[in-house]
Design a protein around this motif. Sequence first.
Motif, PDB file in Angstrom:
ATOM      1  N   ILE A   1     -29.516 -24.345 -13.229  1.00 59.00           N
ATOM      2  CA  ILE A   1     -28.718 -25.861 -13.682  1.00 59.00           C
ATOM      3  C   ILE A   1     -28.320 -26.417 -12.348  1.00 59.00           C
ATOM      4  O   ILE A   1     -27.298 -25.559 -12.090  1.00 59.00           O
ATOM      5  CB  ILE A   1     -28.743 -25.281 -14.521  1.00 59.00           C
ATOM      6  CG1 ILE A   1     -29.677 -24.937 -15.810  1.00 59.00           C
ATOM      7  CG2 ILE A   1     -27.686 -27.163 -15.151  1.00 59.00           C
ATOM      8  CD1 ILE A   1     -30.985 -25.901 -15.819  1.00 59.00           C
ATOM      9  N   LEU A   2     -27.433 -27.713 -12.306  1.00 57.58           N
ATOM     10  CA  LEU A   2     -26.217 -27.813 -11.816  1.00 57.58           C
ATOM     11  C   LEU A   2     -26.199 -29.070 -12.411  1.00 57.58           C
ATOM     12  O   LEU A   2     -26.264 -30.079 -12.978  1.00 57.58           O
ATOM     13  CB  LEU A   2     -27.536 -29.165 -10.191  1.00 57.58           C
ATOM     14  CG  LEU A   2     -27.413 -27.945  -8.800  1.00 57.58           C
ATOM     15  CD1 LEU A   2     -28.443 -26.774  -8.829  1.00 57.58           C
ATOM     16  CD2 LEU A   2     -27.481 -29.907  -7.811  1.00 57.58           C
ATOM     17  N   ASP A   3     -24.536 -28.076 -13.199  1.00 59.57           N
ATOM     18  CA  ASP A   3     -24.181 -28.534 -14.000  1.00 59.57           C
ATOM     19  C   ASP A   3     -23.565 -30.164 -14.289  1.00 59.57           C
ATOM     20  O   ASP A   3     -22.994 -30.389 -13.232  1.00 59.57           O
ATOM     21  CB  ASP A   3     -22.362 -27.847 -14.554  1.00 59.57           C
ATOM     22  CG  ASP A   3     -22.450 -28.166 -15.913  1.00 59.57           C
ATOM     23  OD1 ASP A   3     -22.059 -28.835 -16.122  1.00 59.57           O
ATOM     24  OD2 ASP A   3     -22.068 -27.017 -16.337  1.00 59.57           O
ATOM     25  N   SER A   4     -24.392 -30.540 -14.488  1.00 58.49           N
ATOM     26  CA  SER A   4     -23.714 -32.290 -15.058  1.00 58.49           C
ATOM     27  C   SER A   4     -24.335 -33.037 -13.825  1.00 58.49           C
ATOM     28  O   SER A   4     -23.973 -35.074 -13.848  1.00 58.49           O
ATOM     29  CB  SER A   4     -22.068 -32.231 -14.497  1.00 58.49           C
ATOM     30  OG  SER A   4     -21.743 -32.751 -13.698  1.00 58.49           O
ATOM     31  N   LEU A   5     -25.407 -32.590 -13.631  1.00 58.81           N
ATOM     32  CA  LEU A   5     -25.978 -33.404 -12.349  1.00 58.81           C
ATOM     33  C   LEU A   5     -26.956 -34.686 -12.857  1.00 58.81           C
ATOM     34  O   LEU A   5     -28.693 -34.215 -13.201  1.00 58.81           O
ATOM     35  CB  LEU A   5     -26.779 -32.579 -11.171  1.00 58.81           C
ATOM     36  CG  LEU A   5     -27.667 -33.795 -10.007  1.00 58.81           C
ATOM     37  CD1 LEU A   5     -26.175 -34.787  -9.331  1.00 58.81           C
ATOM     38  CD2 LEU A   5     -27.970 -32.494  -8.798  1.00 58.81           C
ATOM     39  N   GLY A   6     -26.386 -35.932 -13.550  1.00 53.28           N
ATOM     40  CA  GLY A   6     -27.585 -37.134 -14.564  1.00 53.28           C
ATOM     41  C   GLY A   6     -27.736 -37.571 -13.789  1.00 53.28           C
ATOM     42  O   GLY A   6     -27.910 -38.146 -12.885  1.00 53.28           O
ATOM     43  N   VAL A   7     -29.420 -38.231 -14.388  1.00 49.82           N
ATOM     44  CA  VAL A   7     -30.072 -39.018 -13.294  1.00 49.82           C
ATOM     45  C   VAL A   7     -29.985 -40.518 -14.451  1.00 49.82           C
ATOM     46  O   VAL A   7     -31.618 -40.609 -14.546  1.00 49.82           O
ATOM     47  CB  VAL A   7     -31.556 -39.212 -13.381  1.00 49.82           C
ATOM     48  CG1 VAL A   7     -30.635 -37.867 -11.945  1.00 49.82           C
ATOM     49  CG2 VAL A   7     -31.765 -38.473 -14.384  1.00 49.82           C
ATOM     50  N   GLY A   8     -29.105 -41.022 -14.772  1.00 52.33           N
ATOM     51  CA  GLY A   8     -29.097 -42.032 -15.343  1.00 52.33           C
ATOM     52  C   GLY A   8     -28.667 -42.157 -17.404  1.00 52.33           C
ATOM     53  O   GLY A   8     -30.010 -41.121 -17.395  1.00 52.33           O
ATOM     54  N   TYR A   9     -28.425 -42.841 -17.221  1.00 52.11           N
ATOM     55  CA  TYR A   9     -27.893 -42.749 -18.513  1.00 52.11           C
ATOM     56  C   TYR A   9     -28.802 -43.077 -20.142  1.00 52.11           C
ATOM     57  O   TYR A   9     -29.420 -44.136 -19.903  1.00 52.11           O
ATOM     58  CB  TYR A   9     -26.778 -44.360 -19.563  1.00 52.11           C
ATOM     59  CG  TYR A   9     -27.628 -45.631 -19.060  1.00 52.11           C
ATOM     60  CD1 TYR A   9     -27.745 -46.274 -20.391  1.00 52.11           C
ATOM     61  CD2 TYR A   9     -27.254 -46.257 -17.829  1.00 52.11           C
ATOM     62  CE1 TYR A   9     -27.696 -47.565 -20.370  1.00 52.11           C
ATOM     63  CE2 TYR A   9     -27.657 -47.800 -18.171  1.00 52.11           C
ATOM     64  CZ  TYR A   9     -28.278 -47.911 -19.420  1.00 52.11           C
ATOM     65  OH  TYR A   9     -28.546 -49.835 -19.096  1.00 52.11           O
ATOM     66  N   MET A  10     -28.952 -42.683 -21.302  1.00 55.71           N
ATOM     67  CA  MET A  10     -30.486 -42.691 -22.218  1.00 55.71           C
ATOM     68  C   MET A  10     -29.780 -43.914 -23.201  1.00 55.71           C
ATOM     69  O   MET A  10     -28.496 -44.234 -23.496  1.00 55.71           O
ATOM     70  CB  MET A  10     -29.632 -41.656 -23.345  1.00 55.71           C
ATOM     71  CG  MET A  10     -29.891 -39.981 -22.187  1.00 55.71           C
ATOM     72  SD  MET A  10     -29.816 -38.575 -23.692  1.00 55.71           S
ATOM     73  CE  MET A  10     -30.725 -39.072 -24.901  1.00 55.71           C
ATOM     74  N   ALA A  11     -30.698 -44.570 -23.708  1.00 55.13           N
ATOM     75  CA  ALA A  11     -30.963 -45.974 -24.355  1.00 55.13           C
ATOM     76  C   ALA A  11     -29.520 -45.511 -24.970  1.00 55.13           C
ATOM     77  O   ALA A  11     -29.138 -46.863 -25.670  1.00 55.13           O
ATOM     78  CB  ALA A  11     -32.190 -46.469 -24.574  1.00 55.13           C
ATOM     79  N   ASP A  12     -29.321 -44.399 -26.424  1.00 56.27           N
ATOM     80  CA  ASP A  12     -28.661 -44.405 -27.450  1.00 56.27           C
ATOM     81  C   ASP A  12     -26.795 -44.838 -26.908  1.00 56.27           C
ATOM     82  O   ASP A  12     -26.312 -44.686 -27.419  1.00 56.27           O
ATOM     83  CB  ASP A  12     -28.928 -43.012 -28.284  1.00 56.27           C
ATOM     84  CG  ASP A  12     -29.106 -41.943 -27.532  1.00 56.27           C
ATOM     85  OD1 ASP A  12     -28.306 -41.842 -26.727  1.00 56.27           O
ATOM     86  OD2 ASP A  12     -28.698 -41.053 -28.261  1.00 56.27           O
ATOM     87  N   ALA A  13     -27.503 -44.541 -25.908  1.00 57.29           N
ATOM     88  CA  ALA A  13     -25.490 -44.588 -25.135  1.00 57.29           C
ATOM     89  C   ALA A  13     -24.817 -46.165 -25.411  1.00 57.29           C
ATOM     90  O   ALA A  13     -23.503 -46.097 -25.870  1.00 57.29           O
ATOM     91  CB  ALA A  13     -25.299 -44.111 -23.835  1.00 57.29           C
ATOM     92  N   LYS A  14     -25.273 -46.984 -25.310  1.00 60.62           N
ATOM     93  CA  LYS A  14     -25.383 -48.291 -25.624  1.00 60.62           C
ATOM     94  C   LYS A  14     -24.424 -48.003 -26.781  1.00 60.62           C
ATOM     95  O   LYS A  14     -23.749 -48.451 -27.743  1.00 60.62           O
ATOM     96  CB  LYS A  14     -26.410 -49.067 -25.623  1.00 60.62           C
ATOM     97  CG  LYS A  14     -26.678 -49.377 -24.320  1.00 60.62           C
ATOM     98  CD  LYS A  14     -27.967 -50.422 -25.051  1.00 60.62           C
ATOM     99  CE  LYS A  14     -29.031 -50.512 -22.997  1.00 60.62           C
ATOM    100  NZ  LYS A  14     -29.997 -51.798 -22.989  1.00 60.62           N
TER     101      LYS A  14
END
Length: 404
Positions: free
Chosen positions: A9-22
């Motif tokens: 696991i590479l901590d915090s290496l996200g690949v795009g905001y989730m739809a519910d973030a809006k």
Amino acid sequence: MNKRVIILILDSLGVGYMADAKNYHPQDVGAHTFHHVIDSNPSIEIPNFEKLGINQILQHPNLNKEIQPLASFGKLNLMHRGADSFEGHNEIMGSKPKKTYQAPFVENMMEVKSALEAEGYDVKIPDHDLPYLLVNDLVIVADNIETDYGQIYNVSAPLDHISFDDVLKIGKCVRKNVRVNRVIALGGENVTPNHLKNSIERREDGLVGVNSPKSNVYKKGYQVRHLGYGISPEHQLPTIAKKAGLEVSLVGKMQDVIYCEGATKRPGVDTENVMKDILQEMKSVQKGVIAATVQETDLAGHAQDSARYANRIQLVDNFLPQIFEEMTDQDLLIMSADHGNDPTIGHNQHTREKTYLLAYQKKCRSVDLGERDTLSDIAATGAGYLGLEQTENGSSFLPFMKRR
């Protein structure tokens, strides 16, 4: 057969905001940690991530588009609320996130005080203008003032004066009587009770707690245990594997946030040391689970330092050929993250993002695993591969992986 599952696991290496973030995290709309780190560091070189197939996920113009990927690839959504390392890791290991609430400690203080007193502790509120609990004149129960509002309570102790086992008993009593995300029992040596009390501060938003760095608990003999809400290690991949007689190694931050009795633990923050420890465990573990977390990526995100973030990704990439070499045909390598922490988004907190998924076996061809509902699919797949009982949460993607 000596099968092994290696989870990196590479901590915090996200690949795009989730739809519910809006709706729930508007400050995270537009976040894409991996993409933006590459944007900010166009000279980044991650050839082994590319060989695995990371650009099937990122579609970044700076990365090679023509490589035939070695790994199966996809994306994972977060099932837990917000974007939290502890909840993210426990979701990865197969726990189904429970609904918690957020509240400053003062709202639960009297209930916790009564519960501790019922167990025989002497409990005081030394300062009603700066409310916290002092247990047996040694241990402080208060807000965690280093994280998001109302999510975590700390149980802080001077370990020259009380054993960590006794601190943990206090922490478990607090845990039973609150429904916040986490209770953290922690302490250090060379910390006097008075110094601990003098490290109490009120944050701008009203939270009251120990300033842990100022209290010196991290400097010598630091011990910590995270107690999550509704999390049972019994139904997580490491404990299931250990009870089945397999070997389990937890490396880096993984051993801080995942509990597995009898597991080999290799603590560490430095990325190079974490990667070396993974390789060392691969030489000694014959069958079972090796799970590791690279933490310095997350620290770079909090510092909003995209150059440092890129450097840590590159360092991991440099070690991947050695991991490939140590892998046998019976090994399954799964790489992912626990949330995002986009250093370019304009704030220094975690970002609610999907995570990348790379699953590599030497004898399997690459397939698109699509976008999946939960991080727990990692543990469910690991359990299925090792022939173990299923984890509490998650669906295995093993049926989609095809032999060459």
